[in-house]
Design a protein around this motif. Structure first.
Motif, PDB file in Angstrom:
ATOM      1  N   GLU A 281      33.003  41.320  47.849  1.00  0.00           N
ATOM      2  CA  GLU A 281      32.463  42.167  46.782  1.00  0.00           C
ATOM      3  C   GLU A 281      31.407  41.376  46.010  1.00  0.00           C
ATOM      4  OE1 GLU A 281      35.144  44.088  44.140  1.00  0.00           O
ATOM      5  OE2 GLU A 281      36.623  44.547  45.713  1.00  0.00           O
TER       6      GLU A 281
ATOM      7  N   LEU B 135      29.977  40.339  42.477  1.00  0.00           N
ATOM      8  CA  LEU B 135      30.530  40.152  41.128  1.00  0.00           C
ATOM      9  C   LEU B 135      29.407  39.749  40.178  1.00  0.00           C
ATOM     10  CD1 LEU B 135      33.759  38.075  41.909  1.00  0.00           C
ATOM     11  CD2 LEU B 135      33.625  40.519  41.401  1.00  0.00           C
TER      12      LEU B 135
ATOM     13  N   GLN C 132      31.984  39.614  34.674  1.00  0.00           N
ATOM     14  CA  GLN C 132      33.267  40.124  35.126  1.00  0.00           C
ATOM     15  C   GLN C 132      34.323  39.010  35.240  1.00  0.00           C
ATOM     16  OE1 GLN C 132      31.091  42.443  38.545  1.00  0.00           O
ATOM     17  NE2 GLN C 132      33.165  43.295  38.377  1.00  0.00           N
TER      18      GLN C 132
ATOM     19  N   LYS D 123      38.457  39.783  36.050  1.00  0.00           N
ATOM     20  CA  LYS D 123      39.138  40.658  35.090  1.00  0.00           C
ATOM     21  C   LYS D 123      39.697  41.929  35.722  1.00  0.00           C
ATOM     22  CE  LYS D 123      36.128  39.065  31.334  1.00  0.00           C
ATOM     23  NZ  LYS D 123      35.084  39.473  30.359  1.00  0.00           N
ATOM     24  N   ASP D 124      38.858  42.678  36.457  1.00  0.00           N
ATOM     25  CA  ASP D 124      39.328  43.976  36.949  1.00  0.00           C
ATOM     26  C   ASP D 124      40.335  43.854  38.082  1.00  0.00           C
ATOM     27  OD1 ASP D 124      37.515  42.986  38.724  1.00  0.00           O
ATOM     28  OD2 ASP D 124      36.474  44.879  39.081  1.00  0.00           O
ATOM     29  N   LYS D 125      40.397  42.700  38.757  1.00  0.00           N
ATOM     30  CA  LYS D 125      41.358  42.503  39.841  1.00  0.00           C
ATOM     31  C   LYS D 125      42.546  41.651  39.423  1.00  0.00           C
ATOM     32  CE  LYS D 125      38.147  42.947  43.716  1.00  0.00           C
ATOM     33  NZ  LYS D 125      38.825  44.131  44.314  1.00  0.00           N
ATOM     34  N   MET D 126      42.430  41.005  38.271  1.00  0.00           N
ATOM     35  CA  MET D 126      43.476  40.103  37.779  1.00  0.00           C
ATOM     36  C   MET D 126      43.872  39.097  38.857  1.00  0.00           C
ATOM     37  SD  MET D 126      43.877  40.717  34.687  1.00  0.00           S
ATOM     38  CE  MET D 126      45.348  39.761  34.370  1.00  0.00           C
TER      39      MET D 126
END
Length: 238
Positions: free
Chosen positions: A189, A191, A195, A213-216
């Motif tokens: 992905e 990034l 992020q 952050k969005d995937k932790m």
């Protein structure tokens, strides 16, 4: 001659004797008086002998002045300790404003690694065990005449976990011969740096660059991770 005239003549004779200097009575002469009165002749050498002595004396060198050597002051040598190397300052990875990362999972835990730090991906094959290695060292895999060191990633991040045998892939770290075994590839992905919650110091996890952050999930600091692997220590530094 009358008697009175004869008497007068005798008286004048004795009177004249009385008027003369009286003789000094005989006295012992002292050595001091004798030395004063008798001149002492200085001993003299015969001329040929004197000339010979003068020639000998002329050959005798004059005495040299003795100069004492200066005393060197020896100062005690104080051994200096070598300067301590400056502490290594931990620095986080540098990426572009936007960059690609590969995500993979190990025992249900997701990790990300920037593609610029990825050395390759291999299908996991036969492993040869080596004695004297840590528990998290799965073995060595031969790939195109290269000996690749395979890390049991699950056991490295969870030392109390049992070894996993169903790994599928090997994620190579940079240009090294070290690779992390993983169960599943989750793709790549793009990034943005915003992020990532970036770390500003090593703390107890120098291998952790930050959290996506969005995937932790953890974003790996490959250089620091390789340092730990080469030292033979796990995630806890033991």
């Amino acid at each position: 001659m009358s008697q009175s005239s004869q008497f007068k003549a005798m008286e004048d004779y004795f009177q004249s004797l009385l008027n003369e200097s009286a003789p000094v009575p005989n006295q012992p002469v002292t050595a001091a008086a004798e030395m004063q009165s008798v001149p002492v002749a200085k001993p003299t050498l015969e001329k040929p002998r004197q000339a010979e002595l003068e020639q000998l004396l002329a050959k005798v060198p004059a005495p040299k002045a003795v100069v004492s050597a200066p005393t060197a002051v020896v100062k005690p040598v104080v051994a200096k300790s070598p300067p301590s190397p400056p502490p290594v300052v931990w620095q986080n990875i540098q990426t572009e404003r936007e960059f690609q990362a590969l995500f993979f999972s190990v025992a249900g835990i997701t990790f990300g690694v920037p593609l610029t730090e990825l050395g390759g991906i291999h299908q996991l094959g036969k492993l040869n065990s080596l004695f004297g290695k840590p528990d998290w060292f799965a073995g060595v895999m031969t790939q195109r005449d290269r000996q690749l060191n395979v890390v049991d990633t699950g056991r490295w991040i969870m030392p109390d976990k049992e070894a996993t045998t169903d790994y599928q892939y090997l994620i190579m770290l940079g240009e090294s011969t070290w690779g992390l075994a993983c169960h599943e590839l989750m793709g790549t992905e793009w990034l943005n740096r915003d992020q990532i919650k970036w770390r500003d110091k090593a703390a107890k996890r120098p291998w952790l660059a930050g959290m996506v952050k969005d995937k932790m999930c953890a974003l790996l600091h490959v250089r620091e991770l390789l340092t730990l692997l080469k030292q033979g220590v796990n995630i806890d530094g033991v």
